[in-house]
Scaffold this active site. Structure first.
Site, PDB file in Angstrom:
ATOM      1  N   LYS A 186      44.169 -14.748  53.295  1.00 44.77           N
ATOM      2  CA  LYS A 186      43.079 -14.926  54.260  1.00 44.77           C
ATOM      3  C   LYS A 186      42.644 -16.382  54.342  1.00 44.77           C
ATOM      4  CE  LYS A 186      40.004 -11.620  54.768  1.00 44.77           C
ATOM      5  NZ  LYS A 186      38.883 -10.713  54.467  1.00 44.77           N
ATOM      6  N   GLY A 230      41.424 -12.356  62.574  1.00 48.25           N
ATOM      7  CA  GLY A 230      42.796 -12.011  62.203  1.00 48.25           C
ATOM      8  C   GLY A 230      43.759 -13.182  62.215  1.00 48.25           C
ATOM      9  N   HIS A 242      37.335  -0.194  58.027  1.00 43.52           N
ATOM     10  CA  HIS A 242      36.525  -1.398  58.169  1.00 43.52           C
ATOM     11  C   HIS A 242      35.161  -0.964  58.700  1.00 43.52           C
ATOM     12  CE1 HIS A 242      35.997  -5.722  59.642  1.00 43.52           C
ATOM     13  NE2 HIS A 242      34.967  -5.068  60.112  1.00 43.52           N
ATOM     14  N   ARG A 251      27.325 -14.936  63.291  1.00 45.33           N
ATOM     15  CA  ARG A 251      27.288 -15.141  64.740  1.00 45.33           C
ATOM     16  C   ARG A 251      27.083 -13.792  65.405  1.00 45.33           C
ATOM     17  NH1 ARG A 251      32.491 -12.767  64.983  1.00 45.33           N
ATOM     18  NH2 ARG A 251      33.795 -13.581  63.367  1.00 45.33           N
TER      19      ARG A 251
END
Lengths: 455, 258
Positions: free
Chosen positions: A157, A164, A207, A291
Site C-alpha cells: 500500500k 486503489g 470493507h 476528505r
C-alpha cells in the site's frame, strides 16, 4: 461564514460543492482545466476561471494555479473535493499562508494523519484494532523481510493517497519484487510520494467505513457506517448502508469506538475511518480519509445531513450544531458509481460525446452527475460519470427501486459500467449480503455479466 | 444487453488519441487533433511508455504548438499536419471560425448570480443554451469586484472593444497570432511593448504575476503588436488572449500596415 469559495475540482463533486454553496448562500467560483471548459459545473458556476491545461499536474494538482485563482477572484476558502489536492497537507499549509481557508482538516491535523502507517499507530493507541503490518519500507530487501515476518499474502500500500492506486496483493516473494516497482511508480505518479508499506492480506474481508464529523471545539458525532465491499481491483463500485455484514449492536459499537478514537486523537472536520471486517465479524482499522468521499451521499440520504455543507461550516469555525442523539439513520441506501468503462473489455476507460442522457426518478432516487446530452467526456481524468443513489425503507425495497432506476438510466454515446450494476442486483452473493472485496475479481466480472444475462 | 447500452460510436482508442484537442491554448486559431505516435501498438504499452508519451505531448505543446498555430494561421489553409520525431500532429481550424461556444465565457466577464437569467435553469442543452445567453447578455452590465482583492486586480468585464468582434476577427485572421496567458494571475505588459512595436517569436512581451512569481509571456510569432487585449493589472485566466501580433509575411505586407 464564507462569502465566496473556490471549487478546486471537477466533475460531479465540483457540482456537488457548488450546490452546497448555493444552499448556504455562498458564492462559488469553479476552477477548471481547458479540458473541462464545457463541463456542467463550469456552466452553472457563479464564476469560473481556467487554471491550466488538461494535464492535471498543471491545473487541478497545481497548488500555485489553484491558489492564484482563489486570490484573483477574491475567494476566502478553497474546497478541494476528493482526489487531487484534497489530502495534501503541504497544500493546506500554503493555502493558510495566503490567508485562505482550506475546507477540510487544518494543515496541522492533515499532517498528523498524513502517513497511513503513523495514523494506524496513533489510532491503535486510542483503542482501535489494526491489522498486522510493516513500517515504511526502506528498500526491496526490507520489504521482503517484513513480508516474511507478516506472512503471505500481503498487500502493498502507498502511504499517501487512496483509490486503489499503487496497491497490489502479492502471494510470494517473487510477486512482491515485481509488484513493488509498479506500486512505486503508480504511487509516485498519483500522489508524488512513492513510500509504501505492507499489510497482512485478509482473505474474504469486507470493507466497512465509519463517517465522522468533528468541529473545531472537539465536539464530534458519527454518522453511521457504509459497506464498500463491492470492489473491482480495489476500486469501489457500489456502496451501501447499513452494512449487511454486522448486527445492529456491532455496527453501533464500531461507530462509537471510531468517533471516540478520532476525537481523542484531535481530528477535525468530516472524515471517514476505513475498517476491514473479517469472516468472523472482527473489524480492523486500516486508514482514515481526511476528505469528503465519493460515497458520502449514502450517509446523506440515511441521516438527512448535508455532509458537504457540514464540512464547509466546520472549516468556517462554526460549531457542529447537533449531537449524537440528533442523528438518526433511516432505512437503507445504495450508491452505484456510474463509470465510463467498458465491462465487456476489461473495464477499459471510454470517452466520447454523451448523445442522450436520461436520469431516473421516483421516490428515493438521487442522481449526482455532471453529465448532459452533448457533453464530451474528456479522457484525461478518472472515469466517474456520476452516482446513482437509491433509498428504501429496507434493503429489499432499496434493491427493487435500484433495479427500476438502473433500467431507466440512459447514457448514450459513451460505454458505461451500468451492466455490471444490473448484474450485481441479480447475483446471489450480493442479494444475500455476502459480497467481499475480492469476490468480483475472483469470480470475474464476465461471469457476473453472463449470469445476469441468463437471468 | 438492453437497449440502454448501445455499442459505442466512438472507439475508446481514437478518442483517447484525440486528447490533444483539449490541450490547445484557447487563444489558438487552431486545435491540434491528436499527436499520434506513428506505428505504435496501443494495448501492449507499459506505464513507462505512457509516461513517455505524456512527457512528449507536454513538450510538443509547450515548445512547438504556438509556432505551429502561427504557421497554420499564416498558411490560410483549413488544416496542416506536422511531423516531429515519431509524432504526427494535425492542426485544424475550428469550424465556423470561432473557437467554440465557450468563447467569451471567462471569469472576468461572467455575471454574478444576482444577475437575471440565473433562476429557473433547467437541464438539457436547450436550457443550458438559454442560461448561457442570458449570462452573456448580462455580462455587459456586470462589475463585481473580488471582495478580498486589491483594486489593481479588478475583476470585471473585458473591454468590449477588445473582447468583442475585433477579437473574434483576430482569432480567425490568418495574418494574426495571439499570445495567450501561461497562468492564472495578474497581467503586466512590458513597457516597450506597445501597438506597432516589432517583436520576434519568443521575445518576452509581458508577464503574469502568479502569487508574486512572474510567468513570462512570449511572442508566438514574428510580427508587429496589433493589440494589447487586456489592461495592465487585470486579472487573467490560463489561456486567455493577451496580445495580438500581426504576422510578418514573406511579402512584408503585415509589417507595412502596422
Amino acid at each position: 461564514m464564507f462569502e465566496k469559495i473556490l471549487v478546486a475540482n471537477r466533475g460531479e463533486i465540483a457540482l456537488r460543492i457548488l450546490r452546497a454553496c448555493r444552499t448556504l448562500g455562498i458564492e462559488a467560483v469553479v476552477a477548471y482545466s481547458e479540458a473541462d471548459r464545457e463541463s456542467l459545473p463550469v456552466q452553472l458556476a457563479d464564476e469560473a476561471i481556467c487554471i491550466g491545461p488538461a494535464d492535471a499536474r498543471r491545473s487541478y494538482l497545481s497548488a500555485p494555479a489553484v491558489i492564484s485563482a482563489a486570490v484573483v477572484t477574491g475567494c476566502e476558502a478553497i474546497h478541494p473535493g476528493y482526489g487531487f489536492l484534497s489530502e495534501d497537507d503541504a497544500f493546506a499549509e500554503v493555502v493558510r499562508a495566503h490567508d485562505l481557508t482550506f475546507i477540510g482538516p487544518p494543515a496541522a491535523v492533515l499532517e498528523r494523519f498524513a502517513s497511513k502507517e503513523g495514523t494506524r499507530r496513533l489510532l491503535a493507541a486510542h483503542g482501535l484494532p489494526t491489522i498486522p503490518g510493516s513500517g515504511m519500507l526502506r528498500d526491496d530487501l526490507h520489504a521482503l523481510e517484513e513480508a516474511e515476518r507478516i506472512g503471505y499474502p500481503v498487500l502493498i500500500k502507498p502511504s499517501a493517497g487512496g483509490g486503489g492506486k499503487g496497491m497490489r496483493m502479492v502471494r510470494s516473494p517473487r510477486e512482491l519484487e515485481s509488484a513493488i516497482r509498479v506500486c512505486r511508480s503508480e504511487a509516485k505518479a498519483a500522489f508524488g510520494d512513492d513510500s509504501l508499506y505492507l499489510e497482512r492480506w485478509l482473505e474474504d474481508n469486507r470493507h466497512v467505513e465509519v463517517q465522522v464529523a468533528v468541529d473545531r471545539y472537539g465536539r464530534g458525532v458519527h454518522l453511521g457506517e457504509r459497506d464498500c465491499s463491492v470492489q473491482r481491483r480495489h476500486q469501489k463500485i457500489l456502496e451501501e448502508a447499513p452494512t449487511p455484514a454486522l448486527s445492529e449492536t456491532a455496527r453501533e459499537d464500531l461507530a462509537q469506538r471510531a468517533i471516540r478514537a478520532v476525537v481523542a486523537a484531535g481530528y477535525e472536520n468530516v472524515g471517514t475511518l476505513e475498517f476491514l471486517v473479517d469472516a468472523s465479524g472482527d473489524a480492523y482499522f486500516i486508514e482514515i480519509n481526511c476528505r469528503i468521499q465519493v460515497e458520502h451521499p449514502v450517509t446523506e440520504v440515511l441521516t438527512g445531513i448535508d455532509l458537504v455543507a457540514t464540512q464547509i461550516r466546520i472549516a468556517a469555525g462554526e460549531p457542529l450544531g447537533f449531537s449524537q442523539a440528533d442523528v438518526t439513520l433511516r432505512g437503507h441506501a445504495i450508491e452505484f458509481r456510474i463509470n465510463a468503462e467498458d465491462p465487456d473489455h476489461e473495464f477499459r476507460p471510454s470517452a466520447g460525446v454523451v448523445e442522450r442522457y436520461l436520469v431516473p426518478g421516483g421516490p428515493g432516487v438521487r442522481m449526482d452527475s455532471h453529465l448532459y446530452a452533448g457533453y464530451e467526456v474528456p479522457p484525461f481524468y478518472d472515469s466517474l460519470l456520476g452516482k446513482l443513489i437509491v433509498w428504501g425503507p429496507d434493503r429489499e425495497a432499496a434493491i427493487a427501486r435500484a433495479r427500476c432506476a438502473l433500467d431507466e438510466l440512459l447514457v448514450d454515446g459513451v460505454v458505461t459500467n451500468i451492466p455490471i450494476h444490473q448484474a450485481l442486483l441479480a447475483s446471489e452473493p450480493f442479494l444475500a449480503g455476502r459480497m467481499t472485496t475480492s469476490l468480483l475479481d475472483r469470480v470475474g466480472s464476465a461471469a457476473f455479466l453472463a449470469a445476469a444475462a441468463r437471468a | 444487453m438492453s437497449d440502454t447500452m448501445p455499442e459505442p460510436r466512438h472507439d475508446a482508442r481514437p478518442s483517447h488519441r484525440s486528447t490533444a484537442s483539449g490541450v490547445a491554448p484557447t487563444g489558438a486559431t487552431a486545435a491540434p487533433v491528436g499527436p499520434v505516435p506513428a506505428g505504435r501498438v496501443e494495448h501492449a504499452r507499459t506505464d513507462d511508455a505512457r509516461a513517455g508519451d505524456h512527457a512528449a505531448i507536454d513538450r510538443l505543446v509547450s515548445e512547438l504548438l504556438p509556432a505551429w498555430i502561427a504557421r497554420l494561421a499564416a498558411s490560410g489553409r483549413g488544416a496542416i499536419e506536422v511531423r516531429e520525431d515519431s509524432w504526427t500532429v494535425r492542426l485544424r481550424r475550428p469550424a465556423g471560425g470561432a473557437t467554440g461556444p465557450a468563447d467569451g465565457r471567462r471569469s472576468t466577464d461572467r455575471p454574478s448570480r444576482q444577475q437575471p437569467g440565473h433562476e429557473g435553469h433547467g437541464h438539457g442543452p436547450t436550457a443550458l443554451e438559454r442560461h448561457r445567453s442570458a449570462r452573456s447578455a448580462a455580462a455587459g452590465t456586470h462589475s463585481s469586484n473580488g471582495s478580498g482583492a486589491p483594486a489593481a486586480m479588478a475583476v470585471g468585464p473585458r473591454p468590449v472593444a477588445a473582447g468583442g468582434p475585433a477579437d473574434r476577427r483576430g482569432r480567425t485572421d490568418p495574418h494574426r497570432a495571439v499570445a495567450t496567458s501561461p497562468a492564472v494571475g495578474v497581467f503586466h505588459a512590458r513597457g516597450d511593448v506597445r501597438r506597432g512595436a516589432r517583436v520576434r517569436s519568443g521575445d518576452p512581451i509581458g508577464a503574469i504575476d502568479m502569487l508574486g512569481i512572474p510567468q513570462e509571456v512570449v511572442a508566438p510569432a514574428d510580427g508587429v503588436v496589433a493589440d494589447i487585449l487586456v489592461e495592465p493589472g487585470e486579472t487573467v485566466e490560463y489561456g486567455q488572449d493577451l496580445v495580438a501580433i500581426e504576422l510578418m509575411t514573406q511579402t512584408g505586407a503585415a509589417g507595412g500596415t502596422a
